[in-house]
Design an enzyme around this catalytic site. Structure first.
Site, PDB file in Angstrom:
ATOM      1  N   ASP A  42      37.686  21.848  43.104  1.00 44.75           N
ATOM      2  CA  ASP A  42      36.304  21.409  42.987  1.00 44.75           C
ATOM      3  C   ASP A  42      35.954  20.772  44.335  1.00 44.75           C
ATOM      4  O   ASP A  42      36.856  20.468  45.123  1.00 44.75           O
ATOM      5  CB  ASP A  42      36.198  20.387  41.843  1.00 44.75           C
ATOM      6  CG  ASP A  42      34.802  19.802  41.717  1.00 44.75           C
ATOM      7  OD1 ASP A  42      33.832  20.566  41.841  1.00 44.75           O
ATOM      8  OD2 ASP A  42      34.682  18.580  41.499  1.00 44.75           O
ATOM      9  N   LEU A  43      34.685  20.584  44.614  1.00 47.47           N
ATOM     10  CA  LEU A  43      34.291  20.038  45.924  1.00 47.47           C
ATOM     11  C   LEU A  43      34.067  18.528  45.889  1.00 47.47           C
ATOM     12  O   LEU A  43      34.793  17.757  46.511  1.00 47.47           O
ATOM     13  CB  LEU A  43      33.014  20.736  46.392  1.00 47.47           C
ATOM     14  CG  LEU A  43      32.443  20.273  47.735  1.00 47.47           C
ATOM     15  CD1 LEU A  43      33.388  20.609  48.886  1.00 47.47           C
ATOM     16  CD2 LEU A  43      31.077  20.904  47.990  1.00 47.47           C
ATOM     17  N   ASP A  44      33.069  18.123  45.122  1.00 49.26           N
ATOM     18  CA  ASP A  44      32.633  16.734  45.135  1.00 49.26           C
ATOM     19  C   ASP A  44      33.611  15.818  44.409  1.00 49.26           C
ATOM     20  O   ASP A  44      33.881  16.016  43.234  1.00 49.26           O
ATOM     21  CB  ASP A  44      31.259  16.646  44.475  1.00 49.26           C
ATOM     22  CG  ASP A  44      30.442  15.500  45.023  1.00 49.26           C
ATOM     23  OD1 ASP A  44      30.997  14.749  45.840  1.00 49.26           O
ATOM     24  OD2 ASP A  44      29.274  15.359  44.649  1.00 49.26           O
ATOM     25  N   THR A  75      30.591  13.432  48.289  1.00 51.87           N
ATOM     26  CA  THR A  75      29.160  13.462  48.615  1.00 51.87           C
ATOM     27  C   THR A  75      28.345  12.735  47.543  1.00 51.87           C
ATOM     28  O   THR A  75      27.124  12.664  47.634  1.00 51.87           O
ATOM     29  CB  THR A  75      28.639  14.912  48.756  1.00 51.87           C
ATOM     30  OG1 THR A  75      28.961  15.627  47.570  1.00 51.87           O
ATOM     31  CG2 THR A  75      29.254  15.606  49.945  1.00 51.87           C
ATOM     32  N   LYS A 135      26.483  11.420  36.388  1.00 49.48           N
ATOM     33  CA  LYS A 135      27.679  12.217  36.727  1.00 49.48           C
ATOM     34  C   LYS A 135      27.724  13.519  35.947  1.00 49.48           C
ATOM     35  O   LYS A 135      27.646  13.531  34.728  1.00 49.48           O
ATOM     36  CB  LYS A 135      28.945  11.397  36.458  1.00 49.48           C
ATOM     37  CG  LYS A 135      29.297  10.498  37.619  1.00 49.48           C
ATOM     38  CD  LYS A 135      30.775  10.118  37.616  1.00 49.48           C
ATOM     39  CE  LYS A 135      31.152   9.487  38.939  1.00 49.48           C
ATOM     40  NZ  LYS A 135      32.405   8.726  38.848  1.00 49.48           N
ATOM     41  N   SER A 187      32.931  25.246  42.626  1.00 50.29           N
ATOM     42  CA  SER A 187      32.062  24.067  42.562  1.00 50.29           C
ATOM     43  C   SER A 187      30.657  24.414  42.111  1.00 50.29           C
ATOM     44  O   SER A 187      30.153  25.490  42.391  1.00 50.29           O
ATOM     45  CB  SER A 187      31.997  23.427  43.957  1.00 50.29           C
ATOM     46  OG  SER A 187      30.927  22.513  44.040  1.00 50.29           O
ATOM     47  N   ALA A 188      30.014  23.461  41.434  1.00 48.52           N
ATOM     48  CA  ALA A 188      28.625  23.652  40.997  1.00 48.52           C
ATOM     49  C   ALA A 188      27.644  23.417  42.138  1.00 48.52           C
ATOM     50  O   ALA A 188      26.479  23.769  42.048  1.00 48.52           O
ATOM     51  CB  ALA A 188      28.318  22.690  39.856  1.00 48.52           C
ATOM     52  N   LYS A 214      30.241  23.928  34.034  1.00 46.38           N
ATOM     53  CA  LYS A 214      31.447  23.426  33.382  1.00 46.38           C
ATOM     54  C   LYS A 214      31.003  22.524  32.231  1.00 46.38           C
ATOM     55  O   LYS A 214      29.987  21.880  32.347  1.00 46.38           O
ATOM     56  CB  LYS A 214      32.269  22.590  34.384  1.00 46.38           C
ATOM     57  CG  LYS A 214      32.690  23.357  35.643  1.00 46.38           C
ATOM     58  CD  LYS A 214      33.161  22.403  36.732  1.00 46.38           C
ATOM     59  CE  LYS A 214      33.368  23.128  38.048  1.00 46.38           C
ATOM     60  NZ  LYS A 214      33.676  22.210  39.166  1.00 46.38           N
ATOM     61  N   GLU A 274      40.481  18.869  39.881  1.00 42.28           N
ATOM     62  CA  GLU A 274      39.166  18.433  39.395  1.00 42.28           C
ATOM     63  C   GLU A 274      39.104  16.917  39.238  1.00 42.28           C
ATOM     64  O   GLU A 274      40.106  16.283  38.958  1.00 42.28           O
ATOM     65  CB  GLU A 274      38.918  19.056  38.012  1.00 42.28           C
ATOM     66  CG  GLU A 274      37.984  20.240  38.013  1.00 42.28           C
ATOM     67  CD  GLU A 274      36.535  19.880  38.271  1.00 42.28           C
ATOM     68  OE1 GLU A 274      36.180  18.679  38.318  1.00 42.28           O
ATOM     69  OE2 GLU A 274      35.735  20.815  38.438  1.00 42.28           O
ATOM     70  N   ASP A 275      37.906  16.363  39.383  1.00 43.59           N
ATOM     71  CA  ASP A 275      37.754  14.917  39.179  1.00 43.59           C
ATOM     72  C   ASP A 275      36.859  14.593  37.983  1.00 43.59           C
ATOM     73  O   ASP A 275      36.618  13.431  37.693  1.00 43.59           O
ATOM     74  CB  ASP A 275      37.178  14.252  40.437  1.00 43.59           C
ATOM     75  CG  ASP A 275      35.717  14.589  40.636  1.00 43.59           C
ATOM     76  OD1 ASP A 275      35.328  15.748  40.365  1.00 43.59           O
ATOM     77  OD2 ASP A 275      34.950  13.703  41.049  1.00 43.59           O
TER      78      ASP A 275
END
Length: 217
Positions: free
Chosen positions: A9-11, A17, A45, A114-115, A145, A169-170
């Site tokens: 995942d990115l963020d 970010t 979130k 990532s979304a 997701k 993932e976070d």
């Protein structure tokens, strides 16, 4: 050595970010005389931009026309993007590069799932784009997701079976998506929140080389 798919995942995993989203929303809230705090930000979130605005308006009991809302949504995104302009290598979260380098050296499949619709420019600005064989972002999928679409698509593009895939993932929704896809889920964050994950680490600095090698098998 088998080739597996490592999907990130990115963020909150590669970069953080979230702070820029917060600043952009806070700016909108301030212009409407709404006090928007870090605590309030927790409500946003994993929530869509449209829904996020409704939550903020609700906090201030502000009524608005669709036209006004559309204008604020455009403004929010422009402010957010303006913050991203200054991003650089220093924004990559601690320990992430070590893991990416190791996976690259071991010739593993590396993907982003990532979304975010701004994933490519963010990876480019932070200097990690070259590590990724495949990028699946918010422009490529229609289901959010915990629907596993984004991860299944990443594995498919890497030509690797979902059962041989590992997801970092976070968010709870992200962990659930990985589990639904029958992938190995690695939670990055608090154990109390991400308890559904197969493995949990506070951050990437806690991930040992031996753990990654074990995952590769």
């Amino acid at each position: 050595m088998s080739k597996k798919a490592f999907i990130f995942d990115l963020d909150g995993v590669i970069v953080d970010t979230a702070k820029y989203h917060f600043l952009a929303w806070q700016k909108i809230a301030k212009s409407l005389n709404i006090n928007f705090t870090h605590e309030d930000n927790e409500l946003l979130k994993g929530v869509s931009r449209v829904r996020s605005l409704d939550i903020i308006l609700g906090l201030g009991n502000v009524q608005a026309t669709q036209e006004q809302k559309d204008q604020w949504l455009i403004q929010k995104n422009e402010d957010y993007l303006s913050y991203l302009v200054d991003m650089d290598e220093s924004e990559v979260l601690p320990g992430v590069l070590k893991v990416l380098k190791l996976l690259k050296d071991k010739n593993q499949g590396i993907a982003l799932g990532s979304a975010s619709k701004n994933a490519r420019p963010i990876l480019e600005k932070t200097g990690v784009l070259s590590y990724f064989d495949v990028i699946v972002d918010g422009n490529d999928v229609s289901n959010a997701k915990p629907d596993p679409e984004v991860f299944l698509k990443a594995a498919q593009l890497l030509k690797i079976d979902p059962k041989n895939s590992i997801v970092f993932e976070d968010s709870v929704a992200g962990i659930q998506a990985a589990n639904i896809a029958e992938m190995v889920s690695v939670g990055i964050g608090e154990e109390t929140i991400l308890h559904e994950a197969d493995h949990i680490f506070k951050d990437f600095t806690q991930i040992e080389t031996s753990f990654i090698e074990e995952l590769i098998g």
